[in-house]
Design a protein around this motif. Structure first.
Motif, PDB file in Angstrom:
ATOM      1  N   UNK A 136     -21.366  35.218 -16.362  1.00 16.31           N
ATOM      2  CA  UNK A 136     -21.613  35.856 -17.358  1.00 16.31           C
ATOM      3  C   UNK A 136     -20.869  35.693 -18.913  1.00 16.31           C
ATOM      4  N   UNK A 137     -19.324  35.901 -18.001  1.00 21.11           N
ATOM      5  CA  UNK A 137     -18.218  35.631 -18.792  1.00 21.11           C
ATOM      6  C   UNK A 137     -17.755  34.134 -18.606  1.00 21.11           C
ATOM      7  N   UNK A 138     -18.440  33.345 -17.984  1.00 21.36           N
ATOM      8  CA  UNK A 138     -18.264  32.027 -18.106  1.00 21.36           C
ATOM      9  C   UNK A 138     -17.079  31.706 -17.157  1.00 21.36           C
ATOM     10  N   UNK A 139     -16.148  32.729 -16.641  1.00 19.87           N
ATOM     11  CA  UNK A 139     -15.698  32.230 -16.138  1.00 19.87           C
ATOM     12  C   UNK A 139     -16.361  31.419 -14.167  1.00 19.87           C
ATOM     13  N   UNK A 140     -15.455  30.434 -13.416  1.00 14.95           N
ATOM     14  CA  UNK A 140     -14.831  30.410 -12.587  1.00 14.95           C
ATOM     15  C   UNK A 140     -15.132  31.594 -11.111  1.00 14.95           C
ATOM     16  N   UNK A 141     -16.394  31.388 -10.447  1.00 17.37           N
ATOM     17  CA  UNK A 141     -16.257  32.459  -9.418  1.00 17.37           C
ATOM     18  C   UNK A 141     -15.597  30.995  -8.002  1.00 17.37           C
ATOM     19  N   UNK A 142     -14.635  31.801  -7.957  1.00 14.79           N
ATOM     20  CA  UNK A 142     -13.861  30.729  -6.470  1.00 14.79           C
ATOM     21  C   UNK A 142     -14.345  31.201  -5.235  1.00 14.79           C
ATOM     22  N   UNK A 143     -15.315  31.966  -4.926  1.00 15.94           N
ATOM     23  CA  UNK A 143     -15.178  32.920  -3.860  1.00 15.94           C
ATOM     24  C   UNK A 143     -17.173  32.196  -3.056  1.00 15.94           C
ATOM     25  N   UNK A 144     -16.999  32.334  -1.747  1.00 18.28           N
ATOM     26  CA  UNK A 144     -18.658  32.273  -1.025  1.00 18.28           C
ATOM     27  C   UNK A 144     -19.533  33.334  -1.486  1.00 18.28           C
ATOM     28  N   UNK A 173      -7.359  39.577   1.568  1.00 15.99           N
ATOM     29  CA  UNK A 173      -6.281  38.392   0.829  1.00 15.99           C
ATOM     30  C   UNK A 173      -5.646  38.675  -0.146  1.00 15.99           C
ATOM     31  N   UNK A 174      -4.161  38.636  -0.866  1.00 11.21           N
ATOM     32  CA  UNK A 174      -3.170  38.739  -1.103  1.00 11.21           C
ATOM     33  C   UNK A 174      -3.363  37.875  -2.501  1.00 11.21           C
ATOM     34  N   UNK A 175      -3.182  37.829  -3.125  1.00 13.64           N
ATOM     35  CA  UNK A 175      -3.511  36.884  -4.504  1.00 13.64           C
ATOM     36  C   UNK A 175      -1.947  36.932  -4.801  1.00 13.64           C
ATOM     37  N   UNK A 176      -1.458  35.633  -5.097  1.00 13.63           N
ATOM     38  CA  UNK A 176      -0.567  35.812  -5.645  1.00 13.63           C
ATOM     39  C   UNK A 176      -0.325  34.664  -6.548  1.00 13.63           C
ATOM     40  N   UNK A 177       0.966  34.545  -7.780  1.00 14.93           N
ATOM     41  CA  UNK A 177       1.434  34.597  -8.702  1.00 14.93           C
ATOM     42  C   UNK A 177       0.645  32.998  -9.342  1.00 14.93           C
ATOM     43  N   UNK A 178       1.398  31.838  -8.341  1.00 14.20           N
ATOM     44  CA  UNK A 178       0.737  30.657  -7.906  1.00 14.20           C
ATOM     45  C   UNK A 178      -0.533  30.242  -8.070  1.00 14.20           C
ATOM     46  N   UNK A 179      -1.501  30.814  -8.274  1.00 19.01           N
ATOM     47  CA  UNK A 179      -2.711  30.853  -8.034  1.00 19.01           C
ATOM     48  C   UNK A 179      -3.331  30.423  -7.221  1.00 19.01           C
ATOM     49  N   UNK A 204     -14.909  22.934  -4.297  1.00 19.92           N
ATOM     50  CA  UNK A 204     -14.593  22.640  -6.020  1.00 19.92           C
ATOM     51  C   UNK A 204     -16.036  21.616  -5.984  1.00 19.92           C
ATOM     52  N   UNK A 205     -17.535  21.871  -6.622  1.00 20.32           N
ATOM     53  CA  UNK A 205     -18.394  20.913  -7.105  1.00 20.32           C
ATOM     54  C   UNK A 205     -18.008  19.814  -7.566  1.00 20.32           C
ATOM     55  N   UNK A 206     -17.056  19.841  -8.190  1.00 23.18           N
ATOM     56  CA  UNK A 206     -16.248  18.789  -9.421  1.00 23.18           C
ATOM     57  C   UNK A 206     -15.759  17.905  -8.190  1.00 23.18           C
ATOM     58  N   UNK A 207     -14.623  18.536  -7.593  1.00 20.75           N
ATOM     59  CA  UNK A 207     -14.255  17.316  -7.031  1.00 20.75           C
ATOM     60  C   UNK A 207     -14.344  18.032  -5.772  1.00 20.75           C
ATOM     61  N   UNK A 208     -14.032  16.225  -4.398  1.00 20.49           N
ATOM     62  CA  UNK A 208     -14.764  16.602  -3.345  1.00 20.49           C
ATOM     63  C   UNK A 208     -13.223  16.688  -2.960  1.00 20.49           C
ATOM     64  N   UNK A 209     -13.466  17.175  -1.829  1.00 21.71           N
ATOM     65  CA  UNK A 209     -12.090  17.912  -1.002  1.00 21.71           C
ATOM     66  C   UNK A 209     -11.306  19.026  -2.186  1.00 21.71           C
ATOM     67  N   UNK A 210     -11.166  19.348  -3.012  1.00 22.16           N
ATOM     68  CA  UNK A 210     -10.573  20.810  -3.313  1.00 22.16           C
ATOM     69  C   UNK A 210     -11.284  21.648  -3.545  1.00 22.16           C
ATOM     70  N   UNK A 211     -10.614  22.528  -3.300  1.00 21.47           N
ATOM     71  CA  UNK A 211     -11.380  24.236  -3.647  1.00 21.47           C
ATOM     72  C   UNK A 211     -11.391  25.098  -5.291  1.00 21.47           C
ATOM     73  N   UNK A 212     -12.378  25.202  -5.884  1.00 20.98           N
ATOM     74  CA  UNK A 212     -12.152  25.765  -6.751  1.00 20.98           C
ATOM     75  C   UNK A 212     -10.974  26.374  -7.395  1.00 20.98           C
ATOM     76  N   UNK A 213     -10.179  26.024  -8.234  1.00 22.49           N
ATOM     77  CA  UNK A 213      -9.340  27.142  -8.341  1.00 22.49           C
ATOM     78  C   UNK A 213      -9.493  28.448  -8.750  1.00 22.49           C
ATOM     79  N   UNK A 214      -8.030  29.196  -7.974  1.00 25.67           N
ATOM     80  CA  UNK A 214      -8.359  30.852  -8.319  1.00 25.67           C
ATOM     81  C   UNK A 214      -7.566  31.118  -9.584  1.00 25.67           C
TER      82      UNK A 214
END
Length: 109
Positions: free
Chosen positions: A35-43, A65-71, A86-96
């Protein structure tokens, strides 16, 4: 325990506990992020954000999981099933980053 209502975005209201401890976690959901047009990074469709002095923690089911400042997130690597591909880039994960920013917001940072 104090509970405050925080308006986030357009017309969404979340109940946020203002006490410390793992029992006082804020619910984050895929629906809210969409709803906020944010990337949901979890399954999974929802996770809890636990605000701690030493850093924010996300809890999904029995996993933490401890979130780190480095994303990134301690305990979460490319092989972790909860971290969405990441549905747009094969082999990568959605940015946290959006989850980290949301955690900073609800934790008052």
């Amino acid at each position: 325990m104090r509970t405050a209502l925080i308006t986030v975005g357009v017309g969404l209201v979340l109940a946020v506990s203002a006490c410390g401890g793992d029992g006082d976690a804020t619910l984050a959901t895929r629906d809210h992020f969409d709803a906020e047009d944010l990337a949901w990074p979890l399954t999974v469709d929802e996770a809890r954000i636990v605000c701690q002095e030493e850093g924010h923690v996300i809890r999904a089911g029995s996993e933490r999981y401890a979130l780190t400042g480095s994303g990134g997130a301690d305990g979460m690597d490319a092989d972790t099933e909860i971290w969405a591909d990441d549905p747009e880039v094969d082999g990568l994960k959605v940015d946290l980053g959006d989850l980290q920013d949301y955690a900073d917001e609800v934790c008052g940072e």
